[in-house]
Scaffold this motif. Sequence first.
Motif, PDB file in Angstrom:
ATOM      1  N   PHE B  34       0.797  -1.218   0.000  1.00  0.00           N
ATOM      2  CA  PHE B  34       0.000   0.000   0.000  1.00  0.00           C
ATOM      3  C   PHE B  34       0.837   1.279   0.000  1.00  0.00           C
ATOM      4  CE2 PHE B  34      -4.002  -1.906   0.105  1.00  0.00           C
ATOM      5  CZ  PHE B  34      -4.047  -2.936   1.045  1.00  0.00           C
ATOM      6  N   ASP B  35       2.108   1.159  -0.343  1.00  0.00           N
ATOM      7  CA  ASP B  35       2.989   2.330  -0.293  1.00  0.00           C
ATOM      8  C   ASP B  35       2.463   3.499  -1.117  1.00  0.00           C
ATOM      9  OD1 ASP B  35       6.403   1.042   0.116  1.00  0.00           O
ATOM     10  OD2 ASP B  35       4.657   1.133   1.436  1.00  0.00           O
ATOM     11  N   ARG B  36       1.843   3.205  -2.250  1.00  0.00           N
ATOM     12  CA  ARG B  36       1.367   4.277  -3.126  1.00  0.00           C
ATOM     13  C   ARG B  36      -0.067   4.680  -2.827  1.00  0.00           C
ATOM     14  NH1 ARG B  36       2.282   2.259  -9.002  1.00  0.00           N
ATOM     15  NH2 ARG B  36       1.467   4.308  -9.476  1.00  0.00           N
ATOM     16  N   CYS B  37      -0.685   4.059  -1.839  1.00  0.00           N
ATOM     17  CA  CYS B  37      -2.106   4.312  -1.571  1.00  0.00           C
ATOM     18  C   CYS B  37      -2.364   4.985  -0.233  1.00  0.00           C
ATOM     19  CB  CYS B  37      -2.895   2.999  -1.621  1.00  0.00           C
ATOM     20  SG  CYS B  37      -2.873   2.217  -3.238  1.00  0.00           S
ATOM     21  N   ARG B  38      -1.326   5.124   0.561  1.00  0.00           N
ATOM     22  CA  ARG B  38      -1.560   5.651   1.908  1.00  0.00           C
ATOM     23  C   ARG B  38      -2.140   7.052   1.870  1.00  0.00           C
ATOM     24  NH1 ARG B  38       2.865   3.491   6.234  1.00  0.00           N
ATOM     25  NH2 ARG B  38       3.754   1.908   4.884  1.00  0.00           N
ATOM     26  N   GLY B  39      -1.728   7.840   0.894  1.00  0.00           N
ATOM     27  CA  GLY B  39      -2.214   9.216   0.819  1.00  0.00           C
ATOM     28  C   GLY B  39      -3.601   9.327   0.226  1.00  0.00           C
ATOM     29  N   LEU B  40      -4.130   8.195  -0.196  1.00  0.00           N
ATOM     30  CA  LEU B  40      -5.432   8.193  -0.864  1.00  0.00           C
ATOM     31  C   LEU B  40      -6.570   8.427   0.130  1.00  0.00           C
ATOM     32  CD1 LEU B  40      -6.171   7.626  -3.826  1.00  0.00           C
ATOM     33  CD2 LEU B  40      -6.579   5.259  -3.201  1.00  0.00           C
ATOM     34  N   VAL B  41      -6.456   7.805   1.285  1.00  0.00           N
ATOM     35  CA  VAL B  41      -7.513   7.906   2.295  1.00  0.00           C
ATOM     36  C   VAL B  41      -7.091   8.900   3.365  1.00  0.00           C
ATOM     37  CG1 VAL B  41      -8.385   5.587   1.898  1.00  0.00           C
ATOM     38  CG2 VAL B  41      -6.579   5.936   3.572  1.00  0.00           C
ATOM     39  N   ALA B  42      -8.103   9.481   4.030  1.00  0.00           N
ATOM     40  CA  ALA B  42      -7.826  10.400   5.132  1.00  0.00           C
ATOM     41  C   ALA B  42      -7.534   9.583   6.387  1.00  0.00           C
ATOM     42  CB  ALA B  42      -9.026  11.312   5.352  1.00  0.00           C
ATOM     43  N   SER B  43      -6.651  10.112   7.216  1.00  0.00           N
ATOM     44  CA  SER B  43      -6.251   9.451   8.481  1.00  0.00           C
ATOM     45  C   SER B  43      -5.856   8.001   8.232  1.00  0.00           C
ATOM     46  CB  SER B  43      -7.399   9.490   9.509  1.00  0.00           C
ATOM     47  OG  SER B  43      -7.921  10.776   9.631  1.00  0.00           O
ATOM     48  N   PRO B  44      -4.882   7.769   7.332  1.00  0.00           N
ATOM     49  CA  PRO B  44      -4.527   6.394   7.016  1.00  0.00           C
ATOM     50  C   PRO B  44      -3.880   5.685   8.197  1.00  0.00           C
ATOM     51  CG  PRO B  44      -2.932   7.888   6.059  1.00  0.00           C
ATOM     52  CD  PRO B  44      -3.998   8.742   6.669  1.00  0.00           C
ATOM     53  N   SER B  45      -4.163   4.387   8.277  1.00  0.00           N
ATOM     54  CA  SER B  45      -3.563   3.567   9.320  1.00  0.00           C
ATOM     55  C   SER B  45      -3.265   2.205   8.700  1.00  0.00           C
ATOM     56  CB  SER B  45      -4.548   3.445  10.491  1.00  0.00           C
ATOM     57  OG  SER B  45      -4.389   2.227  11.159  1.00  0.00           O
ATOM     58  N   LEU B  46      -1.990   1.796   8.762  1.00  0.00           N
ATOM     59  CA  LEU B  46      -1.589   0.533   8.161  1.00  0.00           C
ATOM     60  C   LEU B  46      -1.420  -0.510   9.262  1.00  0.00           C
ATOM     61  CD1 LEU B  46      -0.849  -0.424   5.237  1.00  0.00           C
ATOM     62  CD2 LEU B  46       1.529  -0.293   5.962  1.00  0.00           C
ATOM     63  N   VAL B  47      -2.225  -1.564   9.191  1.00  0.00           N
ATOM     64  CA  VAL B  47      -2.157  -2.626  10.198  1.00  0.00           C
ATOM     65  C   VAL B  47      -1.280  -3.738   9.645  1.00  0.00           C
ATOM     66  CG1 VAL B  47      -3.497  -4.280  11.539  1.00  0.00           C
ATOM     67  CG2 VAL B  47      -4.479  -2.036  10.993  1.00  0.00           C
ATOM     68  N   SER B  48      -0.157  -3.953  10.294  1.00  0.00           N
ATOM     69  CA  SER B  48       0.766  -4.978   9.832  1.00  0.00           C
ATOM     70  C   SER B  48       0.301  -6.357  10.303  1.00  0.00           C
ATOM     71  CB  SER B  48       2.166  -4.686  10.377  1.00  0.00           C
ATOM     72  OG  SER B  48       3.056  -5.702   9.989  1.00  0.00           O
ATOM     73  N   ARG B  49       0.390  -7.361   9.391  1.00  0.00           N
ATOM     74  CA  ARG B  49      -0.014  -8.730   9.751  1.00  0.00           C
ATOM     75  C   ARG B  49       1.057  -9.695   9.271  1.00  0.00           C
ATOM     76  NH1 ARG B  49      -5.627  -9.957   7.124  1.00  0.00           N
ATOM     77  NH2 ARG B  49      -4.480  -9.332   5.261  1.00  0.00           N
ATOM     78  N   ARG B  50       2.314  -9.277   9.402  1.00  0.00           N
ATOM     79  CA  ARG B  50       3.422 -10.086   8.890  1.00  0.00           C
ATOM     80  C   ARG B  50       3.359 -11.528   9.368  1.00  0.00           C
ATOM     81  NH1 ARG B  50       9.517  -7.874   8.614  1.00  0.00           N
ATOM     82  NH2 ARG B  50       9.220  -6.279   7.043  1.00  0.00           N
ATOM     83  N   PRO B  51       3.650 -12.502   8.445  1.00  0.00           N
ATOM     84  CA  PRO B  51       4.122 -12.298   7.077  1.00  0.00           C
ATOM     85  C   PRO B  51       3.005 -12.101   6.059  1.00  0.00           C
ATOM     86  CG  PRO B  51       4.104 -14.617   7.587  1.00  0.00           C
ATOM     87  CD  PRO B  51       3.639 -13.913   8.829  1.00  0.00           C
ATOM     88  N   ASP B  52       1.768 -12.011   6.521  1.00  0.00           N
ATOM     89  CA  ASP B  52       0.638 -11.789   5.618  1.00  0.00           C
ATOM     90  C   ASP B  52       0.676 -10.333   5.135  1.00  0.00           C
ATOM     91  OD1 ASP B  52      -2.884 -12.798   5.889  1.00  0.00           O
ATOM     92  OD2 ASP B  52      -1.664 -12.157   4.192  1.00  0.00           O
ATOM     93  N   TYR B  53      -0.176 -10.029   4.163  1.00  0.00           N
ATOM     94  CA  TYR B  53      -0.258  -8.654   3.660  1.00  0.00           C
ATOM     95  C   TYR B  53      -0.899  -7.746   4.714  1.00  0.00           C
ATOM     96  CZ  TYR B  53       0.870 -10.365  -1.015  1.00  0.00           C
ATOM     97  OH  TYR B  53       1.498 -10.926  -2.095  1.00  0.00           O
ATOM     98  N   PRO B  54      -0.540  -6.453   4.725  1.00  0.00           N
ATOM     99  CA  PRO B  54      -1.124  -5.540   5.711  1.00  0.00           C
ATOM    100  C   PRO B  54      -2.526  -5.121   5.296  1.00  0.00           C
ATOM    101  CG  PRO B  54       0.363  -4.340   4.281  1.00  0.00           C
ATOM    102  CD  PRO B  54       0.450  -5.784   3.871  1.00  0.00           C
ATOM    103  N   VAL B  55      -3.211  -4.436   6.217  1.00  0.00           N
ATOM    104  CA  VAL B  55      -4.543  -3.889   5.960  1.00  0.00           C
ATOM    105  C   VAL B  55      -4.447  -2.371   6.056  1.00  0.00           C
ATOM    106  CG1 VAL B  55      -6.921  -3.740   6.803  1.00  0.00           C
ATOM    107  CG2 VAL B  55      -5.712  -5.926   6.864  1.00  0.00           C
TER     108      VAL B  55
END
Lengths: 464, 223
Positions: B34-55
């Motif tokens: 989601f590196d290129r999408c974080r700025g797309l939504v307001a108040s972005p929050s990336l939930v890490s679920r390593r080694p799975d993909y983040p949310v």
Amino acid sequence: MASVAPGAAPSERLALLRVLGPGHVWALGVGIVLVGEFMGWNFSVAKGGAMGSLIACWVIGLLYTCVAMIDSEVTSTVAAAGGQYAQAKHIVGPLMAFNVGLYLVMAYTMLEAGNALIVGDLMKVLAEGTGYADLDPHPFIVLAIALLAWLNYRGVFMTLTVNFVITAIAFVSIVVLFLGTQPWDQGAVLHHEDLLTGLPYGWIGVIAAFQFGIWFYLGIEGTCQAAEEVRSPPRSLPFGTMSGIITLLVAASLTWYVAAGLLPWEYLGQAYTPLYDAARVTGSTFLTVFLFVGTLFSAVASANGCINDAARAWFSMGRDRYMPVWFGAVHPRYRTPYRSILFLIPIAVSFSFTGLLDQVITFSILSGLLGYTFMPINMWMFRKKWPLGSIRRGYIHPFHPLPALVLLALCVTTYFAVFLGYGAQLLAMMCFYIAASLWFAFHRYRFVRRGDQFTMPWPRPVGY
Amino acid sequence: MLAATTLGLAGATGLAWLWRCQHQRAGERRERLFDRCRGLVASPSLVSRRPDYPVLRGRWRGCQAELRPVLDGLAVRKLPALWLQVSLLAPTGAPGTLDALSRPLGGEFWSPSSELEIRLATPSGLPETVQVRADHPRAASLLPALARQRAFLTRADAKEVLITPKGVRLVVLLAEADRGPYLLLRQGHFAVDRLDPDLARTLLDGAFGLREEVLSLAQHAAA
């Protein structure tokens, strides 16, 4: 690195390369299937002698050629589904699909049991080589199955490179053994002129050898099946499958050539690890160790794949309500079919504990054979219900119904072959599948969502 | 014997080290989706679920939004798929749950479709391979909103449209596993690296439009 564009179709590559990459021609034979070169095939030597085994190897290659042709037409048309299980649902019906699902589960679970048995046997041999006799192999059998089941339960992310290294070592070990026996210098290491005999039991022995000829190739039809979500498999699918069969044919012939030139047929016919034993006979420590590692790696890699495939087949049956839906659960964190994985463990362990490799793989062969018997029936019904031109087919196999008839004839012959040596096992398996079918028809079927079985946008079948 | 044992141990250690390095690299690569999408939504929050993909969570046009990749490798004889669930979590006024699943196989564990008991006829204009299910007969009133999702459901990568009282969801096929590693080793190896923000924007807008349709239907029904 790829970036996903809005609504864009995947970039087009040559259809052939989508199935066959540079390393895929040889690689189609490895994975689950290659372990058949390291163990099991040699029981055909006990049935028909060394030459009988070679004849069986080639005749059964014809069986699998027919499997490839038939399966490719149906697979290329039943898009976005994948495999005989989905085909049975669409073409024959739920009872057939239930049986096909059971064939898959039993074939792979018994193969897994055979692999674990080999691991235990190798540990015993290793212990004897270090001066410790009478090592009990059972804990190693349980350890192998438990460890691999745990990896599958956790969905442990096995990196591509590690898996590739393991399977490549297994494949290379066969090639190294072949070269190490100096086949260009007959008599230096290999002694075919002394060891090869005629047919010790005549042509009936050759027929009997068909049973274990299956072991060279069992699983290749699944190895090549990988349906996509929105695209039908390309026309090159049958070519990919055929390449895999030819690869296995070459590997099987090399295996036979080396083993038959080093071991007398009476011993070869009952060895659990024929290639490893052949390496020991050469007297080369390097070859002995390499083949020990190759056999171990192929057995472990195969067992891992078997747990993966068997669990998913059982899981699918749970999701379709052919089995209790309890089995269709997915682990909330690891996203694996954990209940199916756990359920199949004791079945594999109990068969491994018998220590009877030939009987364990006979059960696997029989389940696979039942699946191959279903194919000509499936093909005939497919052509009858949806004749050529009524639906779009990605591939139309030639000379129909000849491949179906040849396949059916060879399957019947192989059942006879099994009867010759393992009549009790044949009877037991038939009783098992009949009992299971009766249970499904009279008890389980009422839970099945009949309207959900058919998902292809095909026209109404002819005659319906 | 000692040499063989040493060699064996060295080989096993080497494989374990190789696995650990690659496992770590793969986890890092997934984290970049989601590196290129974080700025797309307001108040972005990336939930890490390593080694799975983040949310990726945030706000989209006033609604709580969530972009969740789901790795699905459970279908027999089928390439593993990486699905992208795009959800807008805001009340819709829907009288029940309506789900439209394209090309159902039965193994879609990430979809509530199999738990919905009522099967409804697929609206005309939608692909024949779409299966519509609901939890209550009242949910059939949402079919007009579903019928207007024709443009989405006819996409090659479209998989699901879900309408619930609590929100809406669109699911697309983000990537399929490479065929070679799957044939060889039953491995799910995906070439996708970073999600295209245009795709994310299109799906978020599509979900927003769907929610507006459902709200309109609910208001009309209440009137």
